[in-house]
Design a protein around this motif. Structure first.
Motif, PDB file in Angstrom:
ATOM      1  N   SER A   2       0.836  -1.194   0.000  1.00 40.73           N
ATOM      2  CA  SER A   2       0.000   0.000   0.000  1.00 40.73           C
ATOM      3  C   SER A   2       0.873   1.247   0.000  1.00 40.73           C
ATOM      4  CB  SER A   2      -0.913   0.010   1.223  1.00 40.73           C
ATOM      5  OG  SER A   2      -0.135   0.112   2.387  1.00 40.73           O
ATOM      6  N   GLN A   3       0.417   2.242  -0.732  1.00 40.18           N
ATOM      7  CA  GLN A   3       1.166   3.482  -0.801  1.00 40.18           C
ATOM      8  C   GLN A   3       0.773   4.381   0.360  1.00 40.18           C
ATOM      9  OE1 GLN A   3       0.541   5.364  -4.532  1.00 40.18           O
ATOM     10  NE2 GLN A   3       1.931   4.022  -5.617  1.00 40.18           N
ATOM     11  N   VAL A   4       1.761   4.994   0.951  1.00 38.66           N
ATOM     12  CA  VAL A   4       1.516   5.939   2.026  1.00 38.66           C
ATOM     13  C   VAL A   4       1.488   7.326   1.402  1.00 38.66           C
ATOM     14  CG1 VAL A   4       2.413   6.891   4.161  1.00 38.66           C
ATOM     15  CG2 VAL A   4       2.669   4.458   3.679  1.00 38.66           C
ATOM     16  N   ARG A   5       0.387   8.020   1.560  1.00 39.41           N
ATOM     17  CA  ARG A   5       0.254   9.354   0.983  1.00 39.41           C
ATOM     18  C   ARG A   5       0.879  10.373   1.918  1.00 39.41           C
ATOM     19  NH1 ARG A   5      -2.833  11.991  -2.946  1.00 39.41           N
ATOM     20  NH2 ARG A   5      -3.219  14.152  -2.416  1.00 39.41           N
ATOM     21  N   LYS A   6       1.786  11.161   1.362  1.00 45.11           N
ATOM     22  CA  LYS A   6       2.398  12.228   2.147  1.00 45.11           C
ATOM     23  C   LYS A   6       1.383  13.346   2.326  1.00 45.11           C
ATOM     24  CE  LYS A   6       7.219  11.629   1.019  1.00 45.11           C
ATOM     25  NZ  LYS A   6       8.426  12.293   0.585  1.00 45.11           N
ATOM     26  N   ASN A   7       1.634  14.193   3.297  1.00 44.92           N
ATOM     27  CA  ASN A   7       0.706  15.299   3.485  1.00 44.92           C
ATOM     28  C   ASN A   7       0.856  16.296   2.337  1.00 44.92           C
ATOM     29  OD1 ASN A   7       2.993  16.760   4.047  1.00 44.92           O
ATOM     30  ND2 ASN A   7       2.625  16.888   6.232  1.00 44.92           N
ATOM     31  N   ASP A   8      -0.189  17.073   2.125  1.00 47.14           N
ATOM     32  CA  ASP A   8      -0.242  17.971   0.977  1.00 47.14           C
ATOM     33  C   ASP A   8       0.856  19.027   1.015  1.00 47.14           C
ATOM     34  OD1 ASP A   8      -2.400  16.515   0.206  1.00 47.14           O
ATOM     35  OD2 ASP A   8      -3.895  17.996   0.819  1.00 47.14           O
ATOM     36  N   HIS A   9       1.269  19.430   2.205  1.00 49.70           N
ATOM     37  CA  HIS A   9       2.300  20.462   2.319  1.00 49.70           C
ATOM     38  C   HIS A   9       3.637  19.969   1.759  1.00 49.70           C
ATOM     39  CE1 HIS A   9       4.234  24.031   3.804  1.00 49.70           C
ATOM     40  NE2 HIS A   9       5.117  23.303   4.466  1.00 49.70           N
ATOM     41  N   SER A  10       4.006  18.738   2.051  1.00 51.08           N
ATOM     42  CA  SER A  10       5.278  18.218   1.543  1.00 51.08           C
ATOM     43  C   SER A  10       5.197  17.915   0.049  1.00 51.08           C
ATOM     44  CB  SER A  10       5.701  16.975   2.316  1.00 51.08           C
ATOM     45  OG  SER A  10       4.783  15.931   2.114  1.00 51.08           O
ATOM     46  N   LEU A  11       4.001  17.585  -0.451  1.00 50.78           N
ATOM     47  CA  LEU A  11       3.860  17.333  -1.888  1.00 50.78           C
ATOM     48  C   LEU A  11       3.994  18.616  -2.701  1.00 50.78           C
ATOM     49  CD1 LEU A  11       0.961  14.731  -2.054  1.00 50.78           C
ATOM     50  CD2 LEU A  11       3.380  14.346  -2.466  1.00 50.78           C
ATOM     51  N   MET A  12       3.686  19.751  -2.093  1.00 51.59           N
ATOM     52  CA  MET A  12       3.816  21.025  -2.806  1.00 51.59           C
ATOM     53  C   MET A  12       5.276  21.358  -3.104  1.00 51.59           C
ATOM     54  SD  MET A  12       0.868  22.240  -3.319  1.00 51.59           S
ATOM     55  CE  MET A  12      -0.525  23.145  -2.788  1.00 51.59           C
ATOM     56  N   LYS A  13       6.204  20.778  -2.365  1.00 56.65           N
ATOM     57  CA  LYS A  13       7.622  21.064  -2.553  1.00 56.65           C
ATOM     58  C   LYS A  13       8.292  20.117  -3.541  1.00 56.65           C
ATOM     59  CE  LYS A  13       8.115  22.914   2.082  1.00 56.65           C
ATOM     60  NZ  LYS A  13       8.805  22.807   3.369  1.00 56.65           N
ATOM     61  N   VAL A  14       7.566  19.126  -4.043  1.00 52.16           N
ATOM     62  CA  VAL A  14       8.160  18.131  -4.935  1.00 52.16           C
ATOM     63  C   VAL A  14       8.402  18.718  -6.325  1.00 52.16           C
ATOM     64  CG1 VAL A  14       7.744  15.937  -6.102  1.00 52.16           C
ATOM     65  CG2 VAL A  14       7.229  16.167  -3.686  1.00 52.16           C
ATOM     66  N   LEU A  15       7.391  19.365  -6.899  1.00 52.62           N
ATOM     67  CA  LEU A  15       7.520  19.927  -8.246  1.00 52.62           C
ATOM     68  C   LEU A  15       8.131  21.319  -8.157  1.00 52.62           C
ATOM     69  CD1 LEU A  15       4.072  18.986  -9.805  1.00 52.62           C
ATOM     70  CD2 LEU A  15       6.226  17.764  -9.991  1.00 52.62           C
ATOM     71  N   LEU A  16       9.261  21.512  -8.829  1.00 55.15           N
ATOM     72  CA  LEU A  16       9.913  22.816  -8.832  1.00 55.15           C
ATOM     73  C   LEU A  16       9.438  23.677  -9.994  1.00 55.15           C
ATOM     74  CD1 LEU A  16      13.533  21.697  -7.940  1.00 55.15           C
ATOM     75  CD2 LEU A  16      11.714  22.448  -6.406  1.00 55.15           C
ATOM     76  N   GLY A  17       8.999  23.048 -11.077  1.00 54.61           N
ATOM     77  CA  GLY A  17       8.489  23.803 -12.212  1.00 54.61           C
ATOM     78  C   GLY A  17       8.519  22.969 -13.474  1.00 54.61           C
ATOM     79  N   PRO A  18       7.797  23.406 -14.494  1.00 56.70           N
ATOM     80  CA  PRO A  18       7.831  22.680 -15.762  1.00 56.70           C
ATOM     81  C   PRO A  18       9.130  22.969 -16.511  1.00 56.70           C
ATOM     82  CG  PRO A  18       6.443  24.593 -15.966  1.00 56.70           C
ATOM     83  CD  PRO A  18       6.863  24.527 -14.525  1.00 56.70           C
ATOM     84  N   VAL A  19       9.549  22.018 -17.324  1.00 58.24           N
ATOM     85  CA  VAL A  19      10.723  22.207 -18.166  1.00 58.24           C
ATOM     86  C   VAL A  19      10.222  22.662 -19.532  1.00 58.24           C
ATOM     87  CG1 VAL A  19      12.674  21.077 -19.281  1.00 58.24           C
ATOM     88  CG2 VAL A  19      12.057  20.474 -16.946  1.00 58.24           C
ATOM     89  N   ILE A  20      10.628  23.854 -19.931  1.00 59.57           N
ATOM     90  CA  ILE A  20      10.233  24.394 -21.228  1.00 59.57           C
ATOM     91  C   ILE A  20      11.478  24.400 -22.109  1.00 59.57           C
ATOM     92  CG2 ILE A  20       9.182  26.332 -22.442  1.00 59.57           C
ATOM     93  CD1 ILE A  20       7.361  25.054 -20.333  1.00 59.57           C
ATOM     94  N   SER A  21      11.560  23.426 -22.990  1.00 60.99           N
ATOM     95  CA  SER A  21      12.690  23.330 -23.900  1.00 60.99           C
ATOM     96  C   SER A  21      12.202  22.704 -25.199  1.00 60.99           C
ATOM     97  CB  SER A  21      13.812  22.480 -23.293  1.00 60.99           C
ATOM     98  OG  SER A  21      13.386  21.145 -23.154  1.00 60.99           O
ATOM     99  N   GLU A  22      13.076  22.678 -26.178  1.00 63.60           N
ATOM    100  CA  GLU A  22      12.704  22.101 -27.466  1.00 63.60           C
ATOM    101  C   GLU A  22      12.407  20.608 -27.322  1.00 63.60           C
ATOM    102  OE1 GLU A  22      14.574  21.913 -31.978  1.00 63.60           O
ATOM    103  OE2 GLU A  22      15.441  23.256 -30.493  1.00 63.60           O
ATOM    104  N   LYS A  23      13.238  19.917 -26.562  1.00 66.93           N
ATOM    105  CA  LYS A  23      13.038  18.480 -26.366  1.00 66.93           C
ATOM    106  C   LYS A  23      11.750  18.208 -25.584  1.00 66.93           C
ATOM    107  CE  LYS A  23      15.155  14.340 -24.493  1.00 66.93           C
ATOM    108  NZ  LYS A  23      16.295  13.761 -23.785  1.00 66.93           N
ATOM    109  N   ALA A  24      11.497  18.986 -24.552  1.00 69.41           N
ATOM    110  CA  ALA A  24      10.288  18.792 -23.751  1.00 69.41           C
ATOM    111  C   ALA A  24       9.034  19.042 -24.583  1.00 69.41           C
ATOM    112  CB  ALA A  24      10.311  19.705 -22.536  1.00 69.41           C
ATOM    113  N   THR A  25       9.092  20.008 -25.481  1.00 71.06           N
ATOM    114  CA  THR A  25       7.951  20.289 -26.347  1.00 71.06           C
ATOM    115  C   THR A  25       7.716  19.149 -27.329  1.00 71.06           C
ATOM    116  OG1 THR A  25       8.450  22.637 -26.167  1.00 71.06           O
ATOM    117  CG2 THR A  25       6.974  21.989 -27.927  1.00 71.06           C
ATOM    118  N   MET A  26       8.799  18.601 -27.893  1.00 70.97           N
ATOM    119  CA  MET A  26       8.658  17.465 -28.813  1.00 70.97           C
ATOM    120  C   MET A  26       8.071  16.255 -28.092  1.00 70.97           C
ATOM    121  SD  MET A  26      11.910  17.442 -31.443  1.00 70.97           S
ATOM    122  CE  MET A  26      12.801  16.406 -30.337  1.00 70.97           C
TER     123      MET A  26
END
Length: 104
Positions: A2-26
């Motif tokens: 079973s997966q243990v769900r972390k609290n929402d506050h710690s999950l907000m720190k996981v994603l730093l931002g989207p990667v916007i590049s030519e490769k990411a767009t492709m």
């Protein structure tokens, strides 16, 4: 297992931002994936939970890539860029993340 769900506050720190590049767009157009810069200590389940929480979409799978920092020179000083971690997130069919709408 079973997966243990972390609290929402710690999950907000996981994603730093989207990667916007030519490769990411492709990749986004061809494979219907979204690329995010993530925290160095994040794992696949953390990224999946964070994307589902923040963007209200269903995630199919996540691939993680560790990128080593390049050595760089600044004049006579030698240094190194920081190591980074990227996550390639596959969304389930019919799901889409619209970054322009999320910003408002």
């Amino acid at each position: 297992m079973s997966q243990v769900r972390k609290n929402d506050h710690s999950l907000m720190k996981v994603l730093l931002g989207p990667v916007i590049s030519e490769k990411a767009t492709m990749v986004a157009e061809k494979n219907e994936q979204v690329v995010f810069q993530v925290a160095r200590d994040a794992n696949k389940s953390d990224v999946k939970q964070a994307v589902e929480l923040l963007f209200k979409v269903q995630v199919d799978s996540v691939q993680i890539v560790n990128q080593k920092g390049k050595p760089k020179r600044y004049g006579r000083f030698e240094g190194r860029r920081d190591h980074t971690k990227k996550a390639y997130v596959n969304l389930k069919p019919g799901q889409e993340i619209n970054f322009e709408a999320e910003a408002n």
